[in-house]
Write a protein that holds these residues in place. Structure first.
Motif, PDB file in Angstrom:
ATOM      1  N   ASP A   3       1.965   1.194  -0.778  1.00  0.00           N
ATOM      2  CA  ASP A   3       1.155   0.551   0.213  1.00  0.00           C
ATOM      3  C   ASP A   3       1.343   1.363   1.389  1.00  0.00           C
ATOM      4  N   PHE A  59      -6.088 -10.842  -0.756  1.00  0.00           N
ATOM      5  CA  PHE A  59      -6.064  -9.662  -0.227  1.00  0.00           C
ATOM      6  C   PHE A  59      -7.301  -8.789  -0.875  1.00  0.00           C
ATOM      7  N   MET A  80      -6.340   0.857  -2.303  1.00  0.00           N
ATOM      8  CA  MET A  80      -7.242   0.912  -1.327  1.00  0.00           C
ATOM      9  C   MET A  80      -6.780   1.758  -0.150  1.00  0.00           C
ATOM     10  N   ARG A  81      -5.316   1.526   0.196  1.00  0.00           N
ATOM     11  CA  ARG A  81      -4.928   1.968   1.499  1.00  0.00           C
ATOM     12  C   ARG A  81      -4.432   3.284   1.325  1.00  0.00           C
ATOM     13  N   GLU A  90       5.308  -8.394   0.963  1.00  0.00           N
ATOM     14  CA  GLU A  90       4.746  -6.786   0.971  1.00  0.00           C
ATOM     15  C   GLU A  90       4.726  -6.592   2.689  1.00  0.00           C
ATOM     16  N   PRO A 129      -0.705  -3.116  -6.447  1.00  0.00           N
ATOM     17  CA  PRO A 129      -1.738  -2.462  -6.963  1.00  0.00           C
ATOM     18  C   PRO A 129      -3.126  -2.181  -6.079  1.00  0.00           C
ATOM     19  N   ARG A 130      -3.765  -3.240  -5.838  1.00  0.00           N
ATOM     20  CA  ARG A 130      -4.899  -3.254  -4.951  1.00  0.00           C
ATOM     21  C   ARG A 130      -4.503  -2.602  -3.691  1.00  0.00           C
ATOM     22  N   ARG A 131      -3.560  -2.951  -3.121  1.00  0.00           N
ATOM     23  CA  ARG A 131      -3.195  -2.573  -1.938  1.00  0.00           C
ATOM     24  C   ARG A 131      -3.072  -1.136  -1.727  1.00  0.00           C
ATOM     25  N   VAL A 159      -3.818  -9.577  -9.747  1.00  0.00           N
ATOM     26  CA  VAL A 159      -3.144  -8.549 -10.730  1.00  0.00           C
ATOM     27  C   VAL A 159      -2.049  -9.087 -11.558  1.00  0.00           C
TER      28      VAL A 159
END
Lengths: 519, 303
Positions: B79, A26, B123-124, A392, B118-120, A188
């Motif tokens: 997210d 992602f 970013m979002r 997710e 975390p990255r989602r 992560v």
């Protein structure tokens, strides 16, 4: 000259393989599909299409590879295959010293791969697809996902921790750390995958066989090599040996595939992988490649009797799989990724490459290679293990990197309605239920706009005898999509207070065959 | 932007004092009218409102001195997209970053320990991009940077792992979004600090009301800004449906987090005096729960 070109080609394709492997993350910004190599394996394409009786358009590249094999021979093995390149590298490390005059593995072993191919094709014909264990591209992608990448990520993480510990150049160190995560080098969450030991051992064995002979796997075992070998029999280039040949035997000794016969002018075109090693080692420069049908030895070492035996073995193996115990408890708890086909069709197609597991590791990290969770037939197939990770809600990446369509690509809207299973409370472990105290972590995380976990507020007597108001959670089955974040975030130690089963899961019918199928 | 700010700050600081508006060069300390305890700015773009609200309580210069390091803690735990109102408004976060830098902050860090990947989330939520563009250092959590912090005066918690930036920064600005939440009714500034905590946060959820105050004893933001530009009315804290989001176009700023949370409870028609964590916090002296005793200034840019 040709050998340099070949080495460059090998390195480029191996680099591309690694690059595409890290591309499965992602955000998935595909400039080339991450599963490109898997789609290019003719063995995958052929067997999966036979087993599933469906044309799989995404594997069209494999048909091109197969078609090119007719003029070019086993160029894929010698010039492209990333596993072949890694084996070459490892062979080089294993055998630094002078090679023995005779190669140690008997020529008859070469036929194993054809028997293996026959057995696998017979099994596929009866809808038991077991090619996943042997296909070199699937095998290598699997090894990368479960073994090499987690190890690499762990190492990198350790280095960063040490660097952070020094408290020097913190901003610069952080920039590198951030780049390593963003680039997918180091998810992560450190990937920790089931079955990594077994998969590592198999990979180590394949490399270790280099101690017996060079390219042992390619010579004797690889069923993709066997398939390409059959087509290569009719190739349109041939190895020409001129009168300058002094019969020094160096080409025979140096041949990675042991494809050169005792009369050095003849080579076995089924076994030859076009590596051009013989051209470069020949001192009098007697060896060259020319256009034309080979007059060489191109026998495939197969007796009809042996072939029948292999087919029978394939059929017998298939019976074992098909008559394995139903395993209702375990299978009922095995959650498939959203967009998975109905179980038999899923198993026909899934090649256990772990591409879905890889991309999942960069988001919710719920997918794991199964041991027996999905039955013995489902070994190493992807299952969601909510205690380890969760699906997710706004992620639909697994279906986008599946090379065979075992997991169908879904739009986000489709995915968010694609129920993987259903959550149930274990009231003997859930905090509000067994000790009359508020918790609601599951409800907090439930991602559905209309939460599938709701609660009643009731007076209850606590363990200390006092009366208190407690929120008692329950699941609304019709709302739950089985993403598993509730089980994942449940603060109870060990077995959770809320858990998932595959009940009410939605599986897709094969494309072309209509409708959603609930089981 | 800078000229405008100063002029405006003084105008508001003086309340209706038109005379003072004519003296833009007057040093802050000489202003006779004290700052209100809490300011609410309504009806306008998020960036403008948040600026007005902070200026009304004395401007960023009251909280951030030249050369200081700032930790800005928005909610970016989910997210979700900005319009879904699960994370703090990205434009407002960026504006606060700019205000800190204008006040002379040497560094503004923006971070959150997220609930989804975390990255989602970064970013979002739109926050990573907006805050970076405004000049902030947007940092992902590095696991080795948590360290145990002793909580003096904690009732149930005696220590908890806290992110090092929270301990090392000169100034902490807490910037939650106002959302429905079934554990605490509404999640506001007190709960937002959980994003600075390590360890198993799920374990904080029973006896939550006491534990969240314990945490707030240990981490003390000097400024609390509540984003109520959009608020989430139902199915929080995750939400997801736009039907559960109400556009209130409002920001609250205060140095008193109890007062800020108490005022925001009103947006959800909750009497703050019935909220257990606020009662506990007020009793422990973390702020003023009785809004009648809080000097509130409301600014309406829509009229």
């Amino acid at each position: 000259m040709m050998i340099t070109l070949r080495r460059i080609s090998q390195l480029l394709f191996l680099s591309l393989f690694v690059l595409l492997f890290f591309q499965a993350r992602f955000p998935y910004e595909a400039w080339l599909p991450a599963d490109l190599f898997l789609r290019a394996s003719p063995l995958v394409a052929l067997t999966v299409m036979i087993a599933s009786r469906a044309f799989i358009a995404s594997t069209i590249l494999a048909l091109i590879v197969l078609a090119l094999t007719i003029p070019l021979g086993r160029f894929f093995c010698g010039w492209v295959c990333p596993l072949g390149t890694i084996i070459d590298g490892s062979d080089h490390l294993i055998r630094r010293k002078r090679r023995p005059a005779r190669q140690r593995d008997p020529l008859t072993w070469r036929s194993w791969k054809f028997f293996l191919l026959a057995a696998l094709l017979v099994a596929a014909l009866f809808s038991t697809q077991f090619i996943w264990f042997f296909d070199p591209i699937a095998l290598l992608t699997r090894t990368f996902t479960t073994v090499l990448h987690p190890a690499f990520s762990f190492l990198l993480g350790g280095l960063f921790n040490a660097a952070f510990g020094l408290h020097l150049f913190e901003d610069q160190v952080y920039s590198l750390y951030d780049a390593a995560q963003a680039g997918g080098l180091m998810p992560v969450q450190q990937p920790r995958l089931y079955e990594n030991m077994a998969i590592a051992l198999i990979f180590a064995a394949i490399l270790g066989l280099g101690m017996v002979s060079r390219r042992f796997w390619c010579r004797n075992l690889c069923p993709l090599g066997a398939l390409l070998g059959i087509f290569s029999k009719y190739r349109l280039t041939r190895r020409h040996v001129s009168a300058a040949c002094t019969k020094c035997s160096i080409c025979q000794r140096e041949c990675k595939m042991n494809a050169i016969e005792d009369d050095y002018s003849i080579n076995n075109t089924v076994e030859c992988i076009e590596c051009a090693e013989c051209v470069s080692v020949c001192k009098p420069r007697a060896v060259s490649y020319t256009i034309g049908r080979s007059r060489g030895e191109n026998r495939i070492d197969l007796s009809r009797r042996r072939l029948l035996q292999a087919s029978a073995a394939g059929a017998a193996g298939l019976m074992l799989f098909k008559t394995a115990a139903a395993g209702r408890i375990r299978k009922g708890q095995a959650l498939r990724p959203p967009g998975a086909l109905t179980e038999p069709q899923f198993l026909d197609r899934c090649i256990r490459c772990q591409e879905c597991v890889k991309i999942c590791a960069t988001t919710g990290a719920c997918l794991q290679p199964a041991l027996t969770e999905a039955g013995i037939e489902g070994l190493w197939s992807p299952v969601s293990v909510p205690r380890e990770g969760y699906c997710e809600y706004s992620c639909n990446l697994c279906g986008q990197v599946c090379p065979t369509g075992a997991i169908q690509p879904l739009t986000l809207a489709q995915k968010q309605k694609s129920r993987m299973g259903t959550a149930y409370f274990d009231k003997t472990r859930c905090i509000p239920w067994y000790r009359q105290e508020d918790c609601l972590v599951c409800e907090e995380h439930c991602p559905l706009p209309d939460k599938a976990i709701k609660f009643d507020i009731r007076e209850a007597r606590g363990p200390d005898g006092s009366m208190r108001t407690v929120k008692f959670p329950y699941v609304v089955e019709d709302l739950c999509i089985g993403c598993g974040i509730c089980e994942n975030k449940c603060p109870v130690v060990g077995a959770p207070g809320i858990f998932l089963t595959a009940a009410r899961e939605i599986r897709l019918a094969e494309p072309g065959k209509s409708g959603l199928k609930g089981t | 932007m800078a000229d405008y700010t100063r002029r405006d700050f003084i105008r508001i600081g003086a309340g209706a004092g038109a005379a003072l508006a004519a003296l833009p060069m007057l040093p802050e300390g000489l202003l006779a009218v004290p700052n209100p305890d809490l300011a609410v700015a309504r009806n306008g773009a998020p960036g403008l409102l948040v600026r007005k609200a902070v200026e009304a309580i004395g401007g960023m210069g009251r909280f951030v001195k030249k050369g200081q390091t700032v930790l800005l803690k928005p909610n970016m735990g989910w997210d979700r997209l900005p319009e879904q109102a699960a994370n703090t408004n990205p434009e407002a976060v960026a504006e606060v970053v700019r205000m800190c830098l204008e006040a002379g902050a040497s560094r503004v860090r923006v971070l959150d320990r997220t609930c989804n990947e975390p990255r989602r989330c970064y970013m979002r939520s739109g926050i990573e991009k907006a805050a970076k563009a405004a000049g902030a250092e947007v940092r992902h959590i590095v696991d080795s940077r948590f360290q145990d912090l002793a909580i003096s005066g904690g009732e149930l918690l005696t220590s908890w792992p806290v992110y090092r930036d929270a301990l090392e920064s000169d100034v902490i600005i807490n910037m939650p979004i106002a959302k429905h939440h079934n554990i605490s009714g509404v999640t506001l500034s007190f709960k937002n600090l959980m994003g600075l905590l390590g360890g198993d946060r799920g374990a904080l959820h029973n006896h939550f009301m006491t534990k969240i105050v314990d945490i707030n004893m240990a981490i003390r933001p000097s400024l609390t800004i509540i984003d109520a530009w959009r608020i989430m009315l139902r199915n929080g804290p995750t939400g997801g449906s736009l039907a559960d989001v109400a556009e209130k176009q409002l920001f609250i700023a205060s140095a008193d987090r109890v007062a800020a949370d108490a005022w925001a409870m009103g947006l959800f028609n909750i009497d703050p005096n019935t909220v257990e964590y606020l009662r506990i916090a007020a009793k422990r002296g973390l702020g003023q729960l009785d809004l009648k005793r809080v000097k509130i200034q409301e600014i309406n840019l829509g009229v």
